[in-house]
Design a protein around this motif. Structure first.
Motif, PDB file in Angstrom:
ATOM      1  N   PRO A   1     -54.502   0.879 -43.285  1.00  0.00           N
ATOM      2  CA  PRO A   1     -54.349   0.647 -41.858  1.00  0.00           C
ATOM      3  C   PRO A   1     -54.378   1.971 -41.103  1.00  0.00           C
ATOM      4  O   PRO A   1     -53.985   3.008 -41.630  1.00  0.00           O
ATOM      5  N   ALA A   2     -54.848   1.945 -39.847  1.00  0.00           N
ATOM      6  CA  ALA A   2     -55.050   3.147 -39.056  1.00  0.00           C
ATOM      7  C   ALA A   2     -53.752   3.880 -38.740  1.00  0.00           C
ATOM      8  O   ALA A   2     -53.715   5.096 -38.751  1.00  0.00           O
ATOM      9  N   GLU A   3     -52.710   3.161 -38.419  1.00  0.00           N
ATOM     10  CA  GLU A   3     -51.475   3.810 -37.995  1.00  0.00           C
ATOM     11  C   GLU A   3     -50.380   3.614 -39.031  1.00  0.00           C
ATOM     12  O   GLU A   3     -50.278   2.572 -39.648  1.00  0.00           O
ATOM     13  N   ALA A   4     -49.549   4.638 -39.193  1.00  0.00           N
ATOM     14  CA  ALA A   4     -48.462   4.572 -40.164  1.00  0.00           C
ATOM     15  C   ALA A   4     -47.325   3.676 -39.661  1.00  0.00           C
ATOM     16  O   ALA A   4     -46.605   3.086 -40.440  1.00  0.00           O
ATOM     17  N   LYS A   5     -47.154   3.594 -38.327  1.00  0.00           N
ATOM     18  CA  LYS A   5     -46.082   2.758 -37.806  1.00  0.00           C
ATOM     19  C   LYS A   5     -46.340   1.287 -38.119  1.00  0.00           C
ATOM     20  O   LYS A   5     -47.457   0.874 -38.364  1.00  0.00           O
ATOM     21  N   LYS A   6     -45.274   0.518 -38.107  1.00  0.00           N
ATOM     22  CA  LYS A   6     -45.359  -0.909 -38.430  1.00  0.00           C
ATOM     23  C   LYS A   6     -46.155  -1.630 -37.345  1.00  0.00           C
ATOM     24  O   LYS A   6     -45.768  -1.667 -36.190  1.00  0.00           O
ATOM     25  N   GLU A   7     -47.268  -2.196 -37.740  1.00  0.00           N
ATOM     26  CA  GLU A   7     -48.094  -2.993 -36.847  1.00  0.00           C
ATOM     27  C   GLU A   7     -47.979  -4.457 -37.240  1.00  0.00           C
ATOM     28  O   GLU A   7     -47.992  -4.779 -38.418  1.00  0.00           O
ATOM     29  N   LEU A   8     -47.880  -5.325 -36.273  1.00  0.00           N
ATOM     30  CA  LEU A   8     -47.868  -6.751 -36.573  1.00  0.00           C
ATOM     31  C   LEU A   8     -49.284  -7.240 -36.849  1.00  0.00           C
ATOM     32  O   LEU A   8     -49.489  -8.120 -37.666  1.00  0.00           O
ATOM     33  N   VAL A   9     -50.266  -6.688 -36.144  1.00  0.00           N
ATOM     34  CA  VAL A   9     -51.673  -7.009 -36.363  1.00  0.00           C
ATOM     35  C   VAL A   9     -52.356  -5.704 -36.741  1.00  0.00           C
ATOM     36  O   VAL A   9     -52.465  -4.795 -35.934  1.00  0.00           O
ATOM     37  N   LYS A  10     -52.817  -5.606 -37.992  1.00  0.00           N
ATOM     38  CA  LYS A  10     -53.407  -4.371 -38.505  1.00  0.00           C
ATOM     39  C   LYS A  10     -54.906  -4.346 -38.280  1.00  0.00           C
ATOM     40  O   LYS A  10     -55.597  -5.316 -38.569  1.00  0.00           O
ATOM     41  N   HIS A  11     -55.396  -3.213 -37.794  1.00  0.00           N
ATOM     42  CA  HIS A  11     -56.837  -2.999 -37.667  1.00  0.00           C
ATOM     43  C   HIS A  11     -57.352  -2.577 -39.037  1.00  0.00           C
ATOM     44  O   HIS A  11     -56.827  -1.640 -39.635  1.00  0.00           O
ATOM     45  N   ILE A  12     -58.370  -3.288 -39.523  1.00  0.00           N
ATOM     46  CA  ILE A  12     -58.853  -3.028 -40.874  1.00  0.00           C
ATOM     47  C   ILE A  12     -60.354  -2.765 -40.891  1.00  0.00           C
ATOM     48  O   ILE A  12     -61.059  -3.039 -39.920  1.00  0.00           O
ATOM     49  N   ASP A  13     -60.819  -2.245 -42.031  1.00  0.00           N
ATOM     50  CA  ASP A  13     -62.232  -1.987 -42.247  1.00  0.00           C
ATOM     51  C   ASP A  13     -62.679  -2.690 -43.534  1.00  0.00           C
ATOM     52  O   ASP A  13     -61.908  -3.418 -44.166  1.00  0.00           O
ATOM     53  N   ALA A  14     -63.927  -2.453 -43.932  1.00  0.00           N
ATOM     54  CA  ALA A  14     -64.487  -3.120 -45.107  1.00  0.00           C
ATOM     55  C   ALA A  14     -63.737  -2.752 -46.384  1.00  0.00           C
ATOM     56  O   ALA A  14     -63.513  -3.617 -47.238  1.00  0.00           O
ATOM     57  N   ALA A  15     -63.355  -1.496 -46.526  1.00  0.00           N
ATOM     58  CA  ALA A  15     -62.643  -1.069 -47.740  1.00  0.00           C
ATOM     59  C   ALA A  15     -61.307  -1.801 -47.862  1.00  0.00           C
ATOM     60  O   ALA A  15     -60.929  -2.248 -48.947  1.00  0.00           O
ATOM     61  N   PHE A  16     -60.579  -1.933 -46.758  1.00  0.00           N
ATOM     62  CA  PHE A  16     -59.310  -2.659 -46.774  1.00  0.00           C
ATOM     63  C   PHE A  16     -59.549  -4.127 -47.098  1.00  0.00           C
ATOM     64  O   PHE A  16     -58.814  -4.727 -47.882  1.00  0.00           O
ATOM     65  N   MET A  17     -60.592  -4.714 -46.506  1.00  0.00           N
ATOM     66  CA  MET A  17     -60.923  -6.116 -46.762  1.00  0.00           C
ATOM     67  C   MET A  17     -61.158  -6.325 -48.255  1.00  0.00           C
ATOM     68  O   MET A  17     -60.591  -7.236 -48.853  1.00  0.00           O
ATOM     69  N   ARG A  18     -61.988  -5.480 -48.858  1.00  0.00           N
ATOM     70  CA  ARG A  18     -62.302  -5.648 -50.281  1.00  0.00           C
ATOM     71  C   ARG A  18     -61.079  -5.433 -51.172  1.00  0.00           C
ATOM     72  O   ARG A  18     -60.896  -6.127 -52.165  1.00  0.00           O
TER      73      ARG A  18
END
Length: 167
Positions: free
Chosen positions: A41-58
């Motif tokens: 995830p982009a930010e270290a702080k606790k996010e309720l909705v995380k922005h993700i990319d293809a690597a995170f998806m896989r």
């Protein structure tokens, strides 16, 4: 609510919604939050909705390279993936509604966002032709795909289906 069962492989989805965006924006209109890099995830702080990319998806949701014709969920909880663009009005309207339900289901359902302009590979894999497009992923079975600016009731209906199936 407009629903489609997510299909993988050679089947094409033709999806249309009156409350969805299909046009591309110029780069000057794109002012997004930082995207996730290297599968994190982009930010270290606790996010309720995380922005993700293809690597995170896989790594954490669905490895479409290892399983190109069958959805094999890798998550520990049901998930919601919002495919959006920063320039899309219906996407901007849907975002706060998803944030609100993410608070309600914190620790029970994982919420993610994918910027289609920065993640063309994911947009292609999930056949995103119109946005916002939201995937509601149960622990087992095939995800449900919805299009357009969903009402709070439509969001709740889809969440109830994936959450009840997880109990």
């Amino acid at each position: 609510m407009k629903r489609t069962i997510l299909a993988f492989g050679l089947a094409a989805l033709s999806l249309v919604s009156a409350s969805a965006c299909t046009a591309q924006a110029s780069s000057t209109e794109q002012k997004a939050k930082p995207e996730a890099q290297a599968g994190q995830p982009a930010e270290a702080k606790k996010e309720l909705v995380k922005h993700i990319d293809a690597a995170f998806m896989r790594a954490n949701i669905y490895d479409y390279k290892a399983n190109p014709t069958k959805f094999v969920f890798k998550g520990k909880r049901p998930a919601v993936v919002d495919f959006y663009a920063t320039w899309c009005g219906p996407c901007r309207s849907l975002g706060p509604k998803l944030e609100a339900v993410a608070k309600k289901y914190e620790g029970k359902i994982d919420f993610y966002k994918v910027d289609v302009d920065k993640n063309a590979e994911l947009s292609q894999i999930f056949r995103v032709q119109s946005i916002p497009m939201v995937l509601f992923i149960p622990m087992e079975g095939i995800p449900t795909q919805t299009l357009g600016n969903l009402s709070p009731e439509e969001i709740q209906q889809s969440l109830d289906l994936i959450y009840k199936a997880a109990k």
